[in-house]
Scaffold this motif. Sequence first.
Motif, PDB file in Angstrom:
ATOM      1  N   LYS A  11       0.845  -1.203   0.000  1.00 39.54           N
ATOM      2  CA  LYS A  11       0.000   0.000   0.000  1.00 39.54           C
ATOM      3  C   LYS A  11       0.877   1.249   0.000  1.00 39.54           C
ATOM      4  CE  LYS A  11      -3.683   0.878   2.111  1.00 39.54           C
ATOM      5  NZ  LYS A  11      -4.995   1.041   2.733  1.00 39.54           N
ATOM      6  N   GLY A  12       0.438   2.271  -0.729  1.00 35.82           N
ATOM      7  CA  GLY A  12       1.159   3.541  -0.723  1.00 35.82           C
ATOM      8  C   GLY A  12       0.661   4.420   0.414  1.00 35.82           C
ATOM      9  N   GLY A  13       1.474   5.344   0.834  1.00 39.99           N
ATOM     10  CA  GLY A  13       1.056   6.335   1.819  1.00 39.99           C
ATOM     11  C   GLY A  13       0.843   5.804   3.221  1.00 39.99           C
ATOM     12  N   VAL A  14       1.516   4.709   3.566  1.00 38.83           N
ATOM     13  CA  VAL A  14       1.328   4.142   4.913  1.00 38.83           C
ATOM     14  C   VAL A  14       2.463   4.500   5.869  1.00 38.83           C
ATOM     15  CG1 VAL A  14      -0.076   2.208   4.084  1.00 38.83           C
ATOM     16  CG2 VAL A  14       2.408   1.933   4.297  1.00 38.83           C
ATOM     17  N   GLY A  15       3.462   5.223   5.361  1.00 44.27           N
ATOM     18  CA  GLY A  15       4.567   5.628   6.237  1.00 44.27           C
ATOM     19  C   GLY A  15       5.838   4.812   6.080  1.00 44.27           C
ATOM     20  N   LYS A  16       5.999   4.129   4.939  1.00 44.91           N
ATOM     21  CA  LYS A  16       7.242   3.364   4.696  1.00 44.91           C
ATOM     22  C   LYS A  16       8.440   4.305   4.672  1.00 44.91           C
ATOM     23  CE  LYS A  16       5.742   1.661   0.779  1.00 44.91           C
ATOM     24  NZ  LYS A  16       4.301   1.876   0.940  1.00 44.91           N
ATOM     25  N   THR A  17       8.343   5.310   3.805  1.00 42.63           N
ATOM     26  CA  THR A  17       9.490   6.201   3.609  1.00 42.63           C
ATOM     27  C   THR A  17       9.788   6.991   4.879  1.00 42.63           C
ATOM     28  OG1 THR A  17       8.999   6.346   1.263  1.00 42.63           O
ATOM     29  CG2 THR A  17      10.362   8.105   2.187  1.00 42.63           C
ATOM     30  N   MET A 186       0.932   6.947  11.833  1.00 44.42           N
ATOM     31  CA  MET A 186      -0.160   7.935  11.770  1.00 44.42           C
ATOM     32  C   MET A 186      -1.268   7.572  12.746  1.00 44.42           C
ATOM     33  SD  MET A 186      -0.105   8.711   7.697  1.00 44.42           S
ATOM     34  CE  MET A 186       0.999   7.496   6.996  1.00 44.42           C
ATOM     35  N   ILE A 214       3.542   5.088  16.080  1.00 46.61           N
ATOM     36  CA  ILE A 214       3.971   6.433  15.692  1.00 46.61           C
ATOM     37  C   ILE A 214       2.733   7.316  15.513  1.00 46.61           C
ATOM     38  CG2 ILE A 214       5.219   7.808  13.994  1.00 46.61           C
ATOM     39  CD1 ILE A 214       7.023   5.772  15.441  1.00 46.61           C
ATOM     40  N   ARG A 216       0.276  10.505  14.594  1.00 49.99           N
ATOM     41  CA  ARG A 216       0.175  11.453  13.481  1.00 49.99           C
ATOM     42  C   ARG A 216       0.584  12.829  13.991  1.00 49.99           C
ATOM     43  NH1 ARG A 216      -2.443  11.924   8.656  1.00 49.99           N
ATOM     44  NH2 ARG A 216      -3.494   9.917   8.781  1.00 49.99           N
ATOM     45  N   THR A 217       1.645  13.390  13.447  1.00 51.09           N
ATOM     46  CA  THR A 217       2.038  14.744  13.832  1.00 51.09           C
ATOM     47  C   THR A 217       2.467  15.537  12.602  1.00 51.09           C
ATOM     48  OG1 THR A 217       4.442  14.520  14.092  1.00 51.09           O
ATOM     49  CG2 THR A 217       3.114  13.761  15.939  1.00 51.09           C
ATOM     50  N   LEU A 220       6.263  15.472  11.652  1.00 44.62           N
ATOM     51  CA  LEU A 220       6.776  14.371  10.842  1.00 44.62           C
ATOM     52  C   LEU A 220       6.518  14.600   9.359  1.00 44.62           C
ATOM     53  CD1 LEU A 220       5.954  11.226  12.997  1.00 44.62           C
ATOM     54  CD2 LEU A 220       8.208  11.866  12.126  1.00 44.62           C
ATOM     55  N   SER A 221       5.372  15.181   9.036  1.00 44.25           N
ATOM     56  CA  SER A 221       5.066  15.363   7.616  1.00 44.25           C
ATOM     57  C   SER A 221       5.806  16.556   7.020  1.00 44.25           C
ATOM     58  CB  SER A 221       3.555  15.478   7.389  1.00 44.25           C
ATOM     59  OG  SER A 221       3.031  16.527   8.136  1.00 44.25           O
TER      60      SER A 221
HETATM   61  P1  ADP Z   1       4.820   5.579   1.904  1.00 46.02           P
HETATM   62  O1  ADP Z   1       6.301   5.623   1.773  1.00 46.02           O
HETATM   63  O2  ADP Z   1       4.315   4.314   2.502  1.00 46.02           O
HETATM   64  O3  ADP Z   1       4.119   5.900   0.625  1.00 46.02           O
HETATM   65  P2  ADP Z   1       5.116   8.043   3.376  1.00 46.02           P
HETATM   66  O4  ADP Z   1       6.105   7.797   4.443  1.00 46.02           O
HETATM   67  O5  ADP Z   1       5.592   8.783   2.155  1.00 46.02           O
HETATM   68  O6  ADP Z   1       4.391   6.722   2.966  1.00 46.02           O
HETATM   69  O7  ADP Z   1       3.902   8.835   4.057  1.00 46.02           O
HETATM   70  C1  ADP Z   1       2.790   9.276   3.289  1.00 46.02           C
HETATM   71  C2  ADP Z   1       2.436  10.699   3.699  1.00 46.02           C
HETATM   72  O8  ADP Z   1       2.056  10.735   5.060  1.00 46.02           O
HETATM   73  C3  ADP Z   1       3.604  11.658   3.559  1.00 46.02           C
HETATM   74  O9  ADP Z   1       3.113  12.898   3.133  1.00 46.02           O
HETATM   75  C4  ADP Z   1       4.156  11.748   4.975  1.00 46.02           C
HETATM   76  O10 ADP Z   1       4.783  12.986   5.223  1.00 46.02           O
HETATM   77  C5  ADP Z   1       2.908  11.590   5.812  1.00 46.02           C
HETATM   78  N1  ADP Z   1       3.181  10.952   7.100  1.00 46.02           N
HETATM   79  C6  ADP Z   1       3.831   9.791   7.335  1.00 46.02           C
HETATM   80  N2  ADP Z   1       3.859   9.497   8.638  1.00 46.02           N
HETATM   81  C7  ADP Z   1       3.214  10.503   9.280  1.00 46.02           C
HETATM   82  C8  ADP Z   1       2.899  10.787  10.648  1.00 46.02           C
HETATM   83  N3  ADP Z   1       3.236   9.943  11.645  1.00 46.02           N
HETATM   84  N4  ADP Z   1       2.220  11.930  10.923  1.00 46.02           N
HETATM   85  C9  ADP Z   1       1.847  12.765   9.941  1.00 46.02           C
HETATM   86  N5  ADP Z   1       2.096  12.548   8.632  1.00 46.02           N
HETATM   87  C10 ADP Z   1       2.779  11.430   8.291  1.00 46.02           C
END
Ligand code: ADP
Length: 254
Positions: A11-17, A186, A214, A216-217, A220-221
């Motif tokens: 899944k995309g956008g789950v906080g991998k990166t 998140m 972790i 949601r803050t 972090l974003s």
């Molecule tokens: P993935 O790599 O799985 O696609 P990302 O790490 O890029 O996911 O995170 C997706 C989005 O959510 C990004 O814009 C990132 O900044 C934001 N994000 C990730 N973790 C958090 C968090 N704990 N609180 C707020 N925003 C977050």
Amino acid sequence: MAKVVSFSNQKGGVGKTTSCVNISAQVASKGKRVLMIDMDPQGNATSGLGLPKSKIKKTIYDVIIGRCDIKEAVIKTAFKNLSVVPATIDLAGAELELYDLEEGAENFAKIALDSIKDDYDYIFIDCPPSLGMLTVKALSISDGIVIPMQCEFYSLEGMSQLLNTVKKIRQIYNPSLQIVGILLTMYNGRLTLTYQVVAELKKYYSDILFKVPISRTVRLSEAPGYGKPICYHDPYGKGSLEYAAVAKELMMRI
Ligand code: ADP
Ligand code: MG
């Protein structure tokens, strides 16, 4: 010899990166020698560490297709003990080429990584949001996988698919692949849905859930916009403290 850990979830956008960048920086700040490999054509982990695309000469793509030695693609970041092998959009081509280019894949998997394992304590790989060839190759050469996930209903369905993939990779390529942990990202403890999903997760995966989720803050974003991991952007904030706790747990697990 470095432990190799992939951050993966289809899944995309789950906080991998976010997790890969911040855990890499945390572990490195604790004195370990860390290499982060960006395996996502979007290159978010690369830019999140403050590397402008214009500075990048060699990437993980060049390594995968055997065009350069991995050592030539390593860039030292501005942060203590932390180096990176960057990715750019040309990596998108590798997803297809890997099907044909068994030799290149072999290069990457065996020769490239083995040649630098002595130089690091941990190698963290940020995987793309799919279970395609790049992810399969990354998991094939990893000692462990960290699975970041959001507390959503659909995350649970995705989890069984992902764990099935892990099982197949163990059978075919890498019998010793360890699940280091599932990391909740998140996290918002005020939502009822969060409680339901966490309860469900605990039922099946309690032994592999990281203890600290972790939150949601905003900090972090916004950190990638400054090209900094959270431990440098907002060292005493919630996000930084939580990632520090997870990094510590990770180092005990693998
Ligand atoms: P993935 O790599 O799985 O696609 P990302 O790490 O890029 O996911 O995170 C997706 C989005 O959510 C990004 O814009 C990132 O900044 C934001 N994000 C990730 N973790 C958090 C968090 N704990 N609180 C707020 N925003 C977050
Ligand atoms: Mg990503």
